[in-house]
Design a protein around this motif. Structure first.
Motif, short mmCIF file in Angstrom:
data_model
loop_
_atom_site.label_atom_id
_atom_site.label_comp_id
_atom_site.label_asym_id
_atom_site.label_seq_id
_atom_site.Cartn_x
_atom_site.Cartn_y
_atom_site.Cartn_z
N ALA A 131 8.41 -0.56 -28.36
CA ALA A 131 8.92 -0.69 -26.99
C ALA A 131 10.40 -0.34 -26.99
O ALA A 131 11.13 -0.69 -27.92
CB ALA A 131 8.71 -2.11 -26.48
N ASN A 132 10.84 0.35 -25.93
CA ASN A 132 12.26 0.71 -25.81
C ASN A 132 13.06 -0.54 -25.43
O ASN A 132 12.73 -1.23 -24.47
CB ASN A 132 12.44 1.79 -24.75
CG ASN A 132 11.82 3.11 -25.19
OD1 ASN A 132 12.29 3.73 -26.12
ND2 ASN A 132 10.75 3.52 -24.53
N ILE A 133 14.13 -0.78 -26.20
CA ILE A 133 14.96 -1.96 -25.91
C ILE A 133 16.37 -1.57 -25.47
O ILE A 133 17.08 -2.37 -24.85
CB ILE A 133 15.04 -2.91 -27.13
CG1 ILE A 133 15.53 -2.18 -28.38
CG2 ILE A 133 13.68 -3.57 -27.39
CD1 ILE A 133 15.82 -3.11 -29.57
N GLY A 134 16.79 -0.34 -25.79
CA GLY A 134 18.12 0.11 -25.37
C GLY A 134 18.18 1.62 -25.32
O GLY A 134 17.56 2.29 -26.15
N PRO A 152 5.54 12.48 -15.14
CA PRO A 152 4.40 12.33 -16.06
C PRO A 152 3.88 10.90 -16.07
O PRO A 152 4.61 9.96 -15.74
CB PRO A 152 4.98 12.70 -17.42
CG PRO A 152 6.45 12.71 -17.27
CD PRO A 152 6.80 12.74 -15.82
N HIS A 153 2.61 10.73 -16.44
CA HIS A 153 2.12 9.39 -16.77
C HIS A 153 2.95 8.92 -17.96
O HIS A 153 3.51 9.72 -18.68
CB HIS A 153 0.64 9.43 -17.17
CG HIS A 153 -0.23 10.09 -16.15
ND1 HIS A 153 -0.24 9.70 -14.83
CD2 HIS A 153 -1.09 11.12 -16.25
CE1 HIS A 153 -1.08 10.45 -14.16
NE2 HIS A 153 -1.60 11.34 -14.99
N ALA A 154 2.97 7.63 -18.18
CA ALA A 154 3.86 7.11 -19.23
C ALA A 154 3.10 6.79 -20.52
O ALA A 154 1.99 6.26 -20.48
CB ALA A 154 4.56 5.85 -18.72
N ASN A 155 3.71 7.14 -21.64
CA ASN A 155 3.27 6.57 -22.92
C ASN A 155 4.42 5.75 -23.53
O ASN A 155 4.37 5.36 -24.68
CB ASN A 155 2.78 7.64 -23.89
CG ASN A 155 3.89 8.55 -24.42
OD1 ASN A 155 5.05 8.44 -24.02
ND2 ASN A 155 3.55 9.45 -25.33
N GLN A 156 5.46 5.51 -22.70
CA GLN A 156 6.62 4.73 -23.14
C GLN A 156 6.55 3.31 -22.57
O GLN A 156 6.27 3.13 -21.38
CB GLN A 156 7.91 5.40 -22.69
CG GLN A 156 8.18 6.71 -23.38
CD GLN A 156 8.27 6.53 -24.89
OE1 GLN A 156 9.19 5.91 -25.41
NE2 GLN A 156 7.29 7.06 -25.61
N ASN A 157 6.80 2.33 -23.43
CA ASN A 157 6.84 0.93 -22.99
C ASN A 157 8.28 0.43 -23.03
O ASN A 157 9.08 0.88 -23.85
CB ASN A 157 6.00 0.05 -23.95
CG ASN A 157 4.54 0.45 -23.89
OD1 ASN A 157 3.99 0.64 -22.81
ND2 ASN A 157 3.92 0.61 -25.05
N TYR A 158 8.57 -0.50 -22.14
CA TYR A 158 9.92 -1.06 -22.04
C TYR A 158 9.83 -2.58 -22.04
O TYR A 158 8.92 -3.15 -21.44
CB TYR A 158 10.60 -0.59 -20.75
CG TYR A 158 10.88 0.89 -20.75
CD1 TYR A 158 12.07 1.39 -21.24
CD2 TYR A 158 9.92 1.79 -20.29
CE1 TYR A 158 12.32 2.75 -21.27
CE2 TYR A 158 10.15 3.16 -20.32
CZ TYR A 158 11.36 3.63 -20.81
OH TYR A 158 11.59 4.98 -20.85
N THR A 159 10.80 -3.20 -22.69
CA THR A 159 10.94 -4.63 -22.53
C THR A 159 11.62 -4.85 -21.16
O THR A 159 11.99 -3.89 -20.50
CB THR A 159 11.79 -5.21 -23.68
OG1 THR A 159 12.95 -4.39 -23.83
CG2 THR A 159 11.02 -5.22 -24.99
#
Length: 273
Positions: free
Chosen positions: A41-44, A247-254
């Motif tokens: 997950a992306n945190i920063g 685009p649809h997302a394959n990235q997750n974020y906190t």
């Protein structure tokens, strides 16, 4: 100073110690650093808005995200690349494939990334000095051409494409343009542009090359910002079937990242992994 050009996006509970890996996206005039935790997950995120590649070495020693010695993926958005069918690709011959695209200096390091179940290889290169800088900073580095995220998304979406499809990823000074005919990739390239009229010009050139019909072709543009002036109303003055898409997302974020959407950069949604 460079700091004035830095935009920071981070999780509500951001701690630099939680960084387990980094993804770096070097655009011609900007630079994105995505820090991920152990769950990917992306945190920063750090976005340097006015950037030249010569500044990278300095940033590696000063940016708190980049000072982590964690596995790093680096994506280079640059003109020098070749697409090679997987069946023809031979590791070790990357320089030969790239010579078809441009003259290369002797001291370059080549790399390739497999797409579409390795049916396609994207081959590119960087200078030896930059490679040494990255290797000195990080114990694990993987290199990719910047187009890999956009292309990997298009291959994922190919079965939703119509018979004549032009897809454009806009990033301020440049565009990637792809054309799919009956769901097969026909053309892919990068162009430097001065404004939205050039986007139009390259779409029309691509249509002409492939003998697409203006009433039938669908034009999809990713990455358009308010500032670009690229709107659906503008596009529909020229094409019957014109749309702006994310685009649809394959990235997750906190939790956090409220203003990230304003960047409208493709990798905020989808990254080659």
């Amino acid at each position: 100073m460079l700091e004035n050009n830095l935009k920071v996006y981070k999780s509500d509970k951001f701690d630099v110690e939680d960084t387990a890996s980094l993804s770096l996206f070097l655009y011609p005039h900007s630079f994105f650093v995505f820090a991920k935790d152990q769950n990917q997950a992306n945190i920063g995120i750090h976005h340097y808005q006015d950037f030249s590649w010569e500044k990278l070495e300095w940033l590696l020693g000063t940016d708190p995200l980049l000072r982590n010695d964690v596995p790093v993926k680096v994506y280079f958005h640059q003109k020098g690349f070749s697409l090679v069918p997987g069946a023809l690709f031979q590791p070790g011959k990357e320089k030969e494939y790239l010579h078809f695209a441009q003259e290369l200096a002797e001291d370059v390091v080549c790399f390739a990334s497999g797409l579409d179940s390795n049916n396609l290889q994207v081959v590119s290169y960087i200078g030896q000095k930059l490679k040494k800088t990255l290797d000195a900073r990080y114990s694990e580095v993987s290199l990719h051409h910047g187009s890999c995220s956009f292309l990997s998304y298009l291959f994922k979406e190919r079965f939703n494409l119509i018979g004549q499809e032009i897809l454009i990823n806009y990033f301020k000074s440049h565009i990637y343009i792809a054309a799919f005919t009956d769901q097969d990739l026909s053309i892919f390239n990068i162009f430097e542009i001065a404004g939205k009229e050039d986007l139009l010009k390259y779409a029309l050139i691509t249509m002409d090359q492939l003998k697409y019909e203006r009433n039938h072709v669908r034009i999809s543009v990713f990455g358009a910002t308010e500032k670009s002036g690229i709107t659906e109303d503008w596009g529909k003055d020229y094409f019957q079937n014109f749309r702006l898409v994310n685009p649809h997302a394959n990235q997750n974020y906190t939790h956090g990242f409220k203003h990230l959407k304003s960047e409208n950069v493709l990798e905020a949604f989808w990254q080659y992994e």
